[in-house]
Design an enzyme around this catalytic site. Structure first.
Site, PDB file in Angstrom:
ATOM      1  N   LYS A   2       0.873  -1.320   0.120  1.00 23.49           N
ATOM      2  CA  LYS A   2       0.093  -0.397   0.423  1.00 23.49           C
ATOM      3  C   LYS A   2       0.954   1.742  -0.381  1.00 23.49           C
ATOM      4  CE  LYS A   2      -1.485   1.587   4.218  1.00 23.49           C
ATOM      5  NZ  LYS A   2      -1.341   2.660   4.330  1.00 23.49           N
ATOM      6  N   ASN A   3       2.156   1.192   0.854  1.00 25.57           N
ATOM      7  CA  ASN A   3       2.406   2.334   1.305  1.00 25.57           C
ATOM      8  C   ASN A   3       3.970   2.543  -0.118  1.00 25.57           C
ATOM      9  OD1 ASN A   3       1.169   3.419   3.440  1.00 25.57           O
ATOM     10  ND2 ASN A   3       2.729   2.126   4.628  1.00 25.57           N
ATOM     11  N   ARG A  62      -4.598  10.418   4.209  1.00 23.42           N
ATOM     12  CA  ARG A  62      -2.915  11.095   4.547  1.00 23.42           C
ATOM     13  C   ARG A  62      -1.980  10.967   3.222  1.00 23.42           C
ATOM     14  NH1 ARG A  62       1.674  12.430   7.260  1.00 23.42           N
ATOM     15  NH2 ARG A  62       1.109  14.481   8.333  1.00 23.42           N
ATOM     16  N   ASP A  84      -4.458  12.416  12.771  1.00 16.66           N
ATOM     17  CA  ASP A  84      -4.743  11.132  12.692  1.00 16.66           C
ATOM     18  C   ASP A  84      -4.678  10.622  13.979  1.00 16.66           C
ATOM     19  OD1 ASP A  84      -2.083   9.841  12.711  1.00 16.66           O
ATOM     20  OD2 ASP A  84      -3.292  10.262  10.267  1.00 16.66           O
ATOM     21  N   ASP A  92       4.610  -0.494  12.031  1.00 18.48           N
ATOM     22  CA  ASP A  92       2.873  -1.405  11.184  1.00 18.48           C
ATOM     23  C   ASP A  92       3.011  -2.209  12.491  1.00 18.48           C
ATOM     24  OD1 ASP A  92       3.194   1.777  10.473  1.00 18.48           O
ATOM     25  OD2 ASP A  92       3.666   0.944   8.142  1.00 18.48           O
TER      26      ASP A  92
END
Ligand code: EPU
Length: 413
Positions: free
Chosen positions: A10-11, A82, A106, A296
């Site tokens: 994803k990142n 974000r 957040d 993470d």
């Protein structure tokens, strides 16, 4: 017990989509996960003037970037994700300006943008903060290469400055740059597009500006955090999971921790296999930028420690609010005390199912893993967080032997 296949990170994917903005024409990105955040980034790119086609089956995204693009990222999208801030660098580089909404705080902390801004200013940009937006303007003739020293190896700031520097005038040196595999992935795509970057994978990146870049086809690096989550799933449940399309190298420290905790880890041709046949032993963890232990995977390891034999100290150095989820985990009977950056976990022989709420993506994953070993039923609310980072999380867990039902929450009118 069973096998899982990990998709692209994803990142990385989200930033690769932003990288596409740097070259007019058709960019194709493979191994893009079918998650909500990718749809949000696709929507943002469409608003900037791109046409975006996504095939979920083949996990391929095609982005057609016109010669002239808009330069505004609105609050309604940035507040939802974000990572929208990733368009900042490419927009200034391509159009000479960017109006990007400030994401605000957040669930995992305040997450400043000071290093992104200071770096762009050193490259000659003027940056103002008005009415909730950052207005960035490159000087006449474009951004200018310079030496930037980051106070902290920020992933986001490194990426913004890289994307701004590839077409700047002259040489930009980014010192104390982030070395995450996702940053390397972005560098590789930029290189294929014609960028000149030295020191890829190190903390000193030297970028020599080129006049233009070309659209390319690129495959996203595998998601090490998803792969690591499967590894913890095997360890916490006393299971046996083969993780395919994963890089054990990107998870060296994580797999090492699992071995210390009592798991057997076997490297395979395209990933690894994790087996656990006893109650895990508690293990200390300290989160740090790559190659340190990833923040993470911190909630997943707190979940593991909560049922382990002994006590462990988990230290969080990146996001101050990531311990918020501990209160939810305590609802399952976990014994965790936090003090600033530290969490002390005393392993319990069992947890007991209860309703809990996911506070962010990784907290959600940690709660589901804890729910797998808790007695009785655990209901995890706010699973939209989990859907932001994991494709078919519960389906894949069920294939491995879990018993999870996705319920649609009742509509509140
Ligand atoms: N920071 C600043 N100023 C800046 C930039 C960062 O103070 O200008 C601080 C942040 O507040 C934070 C620390 O530096 O305390 C690290 O931030 P970093 O910039 O490295 O992280 P990020 O780019 O905001 C990415 C991932 C995160 C991941 C971190 C660290 C994306 C979209 N997000 O965030 O992923 O935890 O790097 O590896 O790439 C997730 O996937 O669940 C997630 C939160």
């Amino acid at each position: 017990m069973g096998e899982v296949h990990v998709t692209g990170a994803k990142n990385s994917s989200l930033k690769l989509m932003a990288v596409a903005l740097l070259a007019p024409g058709k960019t194709t990105i493979h191994a893009v996960p079918n998650i909500l955040d990718v749809s949000i980034m696709a929507e943002l790119l469409r608003r900037l003037g791109c046409s975006v086609n996504y095939s979920a089956d083949s996990e391929t995204i095609e982005i057609d970037v016109p010669e002239i693009i808009e330069h505004r990222a609105d609050y309604d999208l940035v507040r939802r994700m974000r990572a929208s801030i990733a368009v900042l660098g490419p927009l200034v580089a391509r159009t000479g300006a960017a109006d990007v909404a400030l994401p605000g705080g957040d669930a995992i902390g305040s997450r400043g943008l000071d290093m992104h801004i200071a770096g762009l200013e050193r490259m000659g940009a003027t940056v103002t903060n008005e009415h909730g937006y950052l207005f960035v303007h490159a000087p006449y003739g474009g951004l200018v290469g310079t030496q930037v020293y980051l106070d902290f190896p920020s992933v986001g700031a490194t990426e913004t400055l890289l994307m701004a520097a590839v077409t700047a005038n002259g040489v930009t040196v980014i010192d104390n740059a982030a070395r995450e595999p996702e940053v390397i992935d972005i560098c590789k795509m930029l290189e294929a597009m014609g960028a000149k970057i030295d020191g890829i994978g190190s903390s000193l990146l030297t970028v020599t500006g080129v006049s233009s870049l070309r659209a390319v086809e690129h495959k996203t690096v595998a998601d090490r955090i998803v792969a690591g989550t499967w590894a913890v799933a095997a360890a916490i449940t006393g299971g046996d999971v083969t993780v395919r399309n994963a890089s054990s190298e990107h998870l060296s420290i994580v797999l090492e921790k699992l071995v210390t905790s009592g798991a057997e880890v076997e490297l395979t041709s395209d990933g690894f296999r994790v087996q656990m046949d006893r109650r895990p032993t508690a293990i200390d963890v300290v989160t740090l930028p790559y190659p340190g232990f990833p923040t993470d995977l911190q909630p997943q390891f707190i979940a593991l420690n909560s049922v382990a034999e002994g006590s462990a100290m988990v230290t969080e150095n990146l996001f101050e609010a990531r311990f918020r989820f501990v209160q939810e985990l305590s609802r399952l009977g976990a014994e965790v005390r936090t003090d600033g950056h530290h969490a002390l976990i005393r392993g319990r022989s069992k947890l007991s199912g209860a309703p809990v709420e996911a506070t962010d993506i990784r907290a959600g994953a940690g709660l589901v893993l804890a729910g797998l070993v808790a007695d009785g039923e655990t209901t995890v609310h706010a699973i939209e967080h989990i859907d932001r980072g994991y494709v078919d999380f519960e389906k894949q867990l069920n294939q491995l032997g879990a018993n999870i039902i996705r319920e649609t929450s009742p509509q509140i009118s």
